[in-house]
Scaffold this motif. Sequence first.
Motif, short mmCIF file in Angstrom:
data_model
loop_
_atom_site.label_atom_id
_atom_site.label_comp_id
_atom_site.label_asym_id
_atom_site.label_seq_id
_atom_site.Cartn_x
_atom_site.Cartn_y
_atom_site.Cartn_z
N GLY A 1 0.85 -1.21 0.01
CA GLY A 1 0.03 0.02 -0.14
C GLY A 1 0.83 1.29 0.07
N MET A 2 0.31 2.33 0.50
CA MET A 2 0.84 3.64 0.49
C MET A 2 1.68 4.03 1.84
SD MET A 2 -0.67 7.48 0.04
CE MET A 2 -2.35 7.02 0.21
N VAL A 3 2.99 4.52 1.29
CA VAL A 3 3.72 5.01 2.48
C VAL A 3 4.09 6.53 2.21
CG1 VAL A 3 4.70 2.73 3.19
CG2 VAL A 3 5.84 4.40 1.59
N VAL A 4 4.48 7.14 3.33
CA VAL A 4 4.64 8.53 2.85
C VAL A 4 5.97 8.96 3.48
CG1 VAL A 4 3.85 11.04 3.43
CG2 VAL A 4 2.16 9.40 3.08
N ILE A 5 6.94 9.39 2.65
CA ILE A 5 8.18 9.84 2.95
C ILE A 5 8.42 11.14 2.61
CG2 ILE A 5 10.65 9.36 2.33
CD1 ILE A 5 9.35 7.00 3.63
N ASP A 6 8.72 12.10 3.65
CA ASP A 6 9.10 13.64 3.46
C ASP A 6 7.89 14.19 2.52
OD1 ASP A 6 11.38 13.32 4.89
OD2 ASP A 6 12.64 12.81 3.11
N GLY A 7 6.72 13.77 2.88
CA GLY A 7 5.46 14.48 2.32
C GLY A 7 4.86 13.78 1.12
N GLN A 8 5.83 12.79 0.64
CA GLN A 8 5.56 12.39 -0.97
C GLN A 8 5.15 11.15 -0.73
OE1 GLN A 8 6.70 13.38 -4.39
NE2 GLN A 8 5.22 11.66 -4.60
#
Length: 147
Positions: free
Chosen positions: A103-110
């Motif tokens: 699924g989705m992960v968020v890295i530095d807002g991305q």
Amino acid sequence: MKHQVLDLLKSQLDTRVQAAQEAMQNAQDSANEETKSSAGDKYETGRAMAQIERDRHAQLFDQLRQERAVLDRIDPDFVFQRVGLGALVTTSVGVFFVSVSAGMVVIDGQKVIAMSPQSPLGASLMGKQAGDSFLFQQKRGVIEGLE
């Protein structure tokens, strides 16, 4: 960014593996603690239910360990010319990490979507290179870059 995505996915999987292992052990302990009762079949039914629960957690545990093994095979320093396992793919419709379906992960807002190469989108991206187009949810997308 690929290092960060990979590290986050490994950490999330490790947590899930640990939880599955604990649930499996708890179900086994529950089965072992069932005692004979005057109700006859109640003992066997309780043990059977606990064993089913343990088997379900064991199956999840094995699946998660296999996913972790896939992540362990990924070299985050490898730079891709074509989409393959471990590629971080920047497209006109989003950023995708070809690895496991997490699924989705968020890295530095991305936002980054971790997907398996066997998923429909993963399969359509495999082997493509920067500049190639693909179809995603009835929309045409373009691969803008690979890491």
